[in-house]
Design an enzyme around this catalytic site. Structure first.
Site, mmCIF file in Angstrom:
data_model
loop_
_atom_site.group_PDB
_atom_site.id
_atom_site.type_symbol
_atom_site.label_atom_id
_atom_site.label_comp_id
_atom_site.label_asym_id
_atom_site.label_seq_id
_atom_site.Cartn_x
_atom_site.Cartn_y
_atom_site.Cartn_z
ATOM 1 N N TYR A 33 0.871 -1.178 0.000
ATOM 2 C CA TYR A 33 0.000 0.000 0.000
ATOM 3 C C TYR A 33 0.906 1.225 0.000
ATOM 4 O O TYR A 33 0.844 2.090 0.859
ATOM 5 C CB TYR A 33 -0.969 -0.004 1.192
ATOM 6 C CG TYR A 33 -2.287 0.668 0.848
ATOM 7 C CD1 TYR A 33 -3.162 0.075 -0.059
ATOM 8 C CD2 TYR A 33 -2.641 1.892 1.397
ATOM 9 C CE1 TYR A 33 -4.346 0.684 -0.405
ATOM 10 C CE2 TYR A 33 -3.825 2.513 1.046
ATOM 11 C CZ TYR A 33 -4.679 1.895 0.148
ATOM 12 O OH TYR A 33 -5.851 2.511 -0.205
ATOM 13 N N HIS A 38 7.357 5.410 1.323
ATOM 14 C CA HIS A 38 8.059 4.256 0.745
ATOM 15 C C HIS A 38 8.879 4.691 -0.479
ATOM 16 O O HIS A 38 10.005 4.238 -0.668
ATOM 17 C CB HIS A 38 7.052 3.194 0.295
ATOM 18 C CG HIS A 38 6.169 2.649 1.383
ATOM 19 N ND1 HIS A 38 4.824 2.917 1.449
ATOM 20 C CD2 HIS A 38 6.442 1.852 2.449
ATOM 21 C CE1 HIS A 38 4.302 2.291 2.490
ATOM 22 N NE2 HIS A 38 5.252 1.647 3.119
ATOM 23 N N ASP A 151 9.275 4.807 11.770
ATOM 24 C CA ASP A 151 9.294 3.714 12.742
ATOM 25 C C ASP A 151 10.665 3.712 13.413
ATOM 26 O O ASP A 151 11.482 2.816 13.197
ATOM 27 C CB ASP A 151 9.015 2.385 12.032
ATOM 28 C CG ASP A 151 7.664 2.397 11.339
ATOM 29 O OD1 ASP A 151 6.663 2.120 11.997
ATOM 30 O OD2 ASP A 151 7.606 2.736 10.132
HETATM 31 P P1 AMP Z 1 5.505 -0.316 6.194
HETATM 32 O O1 AMP Z 1 5.049 -0.658 4.816
HETATM 33 O O2 AMP Z 1 4.566 0.561 6.944
HETATM 34 O O3 AMP Z 1 5.973 -1.524 6.976
HETATM 35 O O4 AMP Z 1 6.798 0.573 6.004
HETATM 36 C C1 AMP Z 1 7.878 0.130 5.225
HETATM 37 C C2 AMP Z 1 9.026 1.091 5.409
HETATM 38 O O5 AMP Z 1 8.613 2.397 4.995
HETATM 39 C C3 AMP Z 1 9.477 1.211 6.881
HETATM 40 O O6 AMP Z 1 10.892 1.311 6.912
HETATM 41 C C4 AMP Z 1 8.820 2.499 7.305
HETATM 42 O O7 AMP Z 1 9.497 3.153 8.359
HETATM 43 C C5 AMP Z 1 8.894 3.317 6.032
HETATM 44 N N1 AMP Z 1 7.913 4.382 6.073
HETATM 45 C C6 AMP Z 1 6.566 4.291 6.295
HETATM 46 N N2 AMP Z 1 6.004 5.509 6.328
HETATM 47 C C7 AMP Z 1 7.003 6.409 6.140
HETATM 48 C C8 AMP Z 1 7.066 7.829 6.089
HETATM 49 N N3 AMP Z 1 5.988 8.586 6.240
HETATM 50 N N4 AMP Z 1 8.276 8.404 5.870
HETATM 51 C C9 AMP Z 1 9.390 7.652 5.726
HETATM 52 N N5 AMP Z 1 9.400 6.307 5.759
HETATM 53 C C10 AMP Z 1 8.221 5.692 5.968
#
Ligand code: AMP
Length: 296
Positions: A33, A38, A151
């Site tokens: 998503y 990302h 995160d």
């Molecule tokens: P997720 O799909 O939520 O597991 O996130 C995948 C990666 O994208 C993780 O390293 C998150 O920290 C990073 N991520 C998610 N949201 C953001 C954001 N707003 N800014 C920077 N990195 C993000």
């Protein structure tokens, strides 16, 4: 861009990619998503490495009972289009049965720093994260792996795992990407009603207010900083606080109540707040260095 769904195929692909020893491989692990947050990781990977691999996998073992594993938003076509537009070389999208063909009996567990903040409200969450990330590292064998500071605790936990287990990968933390109004991008933002989304702006607003009050010397102790964050967040009627914390970063050790913010401190203000059924997290670093006579 290649889309690969099996471990055996990606192993072959990575062996080919790494047969040229000058090629650096960058991995961006995600749960899909995909959004601009990302995309920023993919761009950084594109800048720093030769072969960019994005994994998309909603990892069941990092969700607790009653959490949103089943309803976590998914959109494969959109994700592939975004990755392609960012110049990604390989998308690895395994199924759950490909990653966990039998119930796991082995897990990677980082102690101490996983039992506070999100680890306190989501027991077992970080074991799920470190286990899947270490599986991905074994499968893809990246030289660099890119993680968002959105995160921040995850970054600290993964860096600890990599150090403790001598994993041969460099972790690259990347800055938080926000909407123009300050809301940190998250796949979970789609759950918010318009009213919840409006009130959720209190997270970034309170972090900004605390940051500038500290830099201007108006707040000087940990207690004052926590109080300001709490007060601002509770002014939003829909906000239900999970935690409001101020810790040393990346050690994630607590500050004494009377800790006075001093030059050289590297601290993190970390928030988790529920709006309706949606739990949002946000954070900001407070890194005080003396430049001439002013703090930055
Ligand atoms: P997720 O799909 O939520 O597991 O996130 C995948 C990666 O994208 C993780 O390293 C998150 O920290 C990073 N991520 C998610 N949201 C953001 C954001 N707003 N800014 C920077 N990195 C993000």
């Amino acid at each position: 861009m290649k889309v690969i769904r099996t471990i055996s195929e990606i192993r072959t692909e990575m062996r080919n990619a790494q047969s040229n020893h000058n090629n650096k491989v960058g991995l961006v692990p995600t749960m899909g998503y995909l959004h601009e947050g990302h995309a920023s990781l993919m761009r950084e990977a594109r800048k720093q490495t030769d072969v960019v691999v994005v994994s998309i996998f909603v990892n069941p073992i990092q969700f607790g009972p009653g959490e949103d594993y089943e309803t976590y938003p998914r959109n494969e076509a959109h994700d592939l289009a975004l990755a392609e537009a960012e110049g990604v070389d390989i998308v690895f999208m395994p199924s759950v049965s490909e990653m966990y063909p039998t119930p796991t009996k082995t897990k990677i567990s980082v102690s101490d720093i996983t039992t506070l903040l999100c680890g306190a409200s989501r027991p077992g969450h970080f074991d799920g994260v470190t286990t899947v990330v270490s599986k991905l590292f074994h499968i893809v064998k990246p030289d660099y792996a890119f993680f968002g500071m959105k995160d921040a605790q995850q970054v600290a936990v993964i860096e600890q795992m990599v150090r403790d287990l001598n994993m041969d990968v460099k972790i690259v933390p990347c800055p938080i990407i926000r909407e123009a109004d300050g809301l940190a991008l998250s796949s979970r933002n789609v759950y918010l009603s318009p009213e919840e989304r409006q009130q959720a702006l209190v997270l970034s607003a309170s972090l900004r207010a605390a940051q500038s009050a500290v830099l201007q010397g108006q707040l000087t102790t940990a207690t004052e900083i926590r109080a300001l964050l709490q007060e601002q967040i509770t002014s939003s009627p829909l906000a239900e606080i999970d935690y409001v914390e101020l810790l040393h970063f990346p050690e994630l050790t607590p500050l004494e109540a009377a800790h006075r913010i001093v030059e050289g401190d590297s601290l993190i203000m970390a928030l988790a707040v529920k709006f309706g059924r949606t739990r949002l997290i946000d954070n900001a670093l407070l890194q005080l260095q003396k430049v001439g006579d002013s703090h930055v």
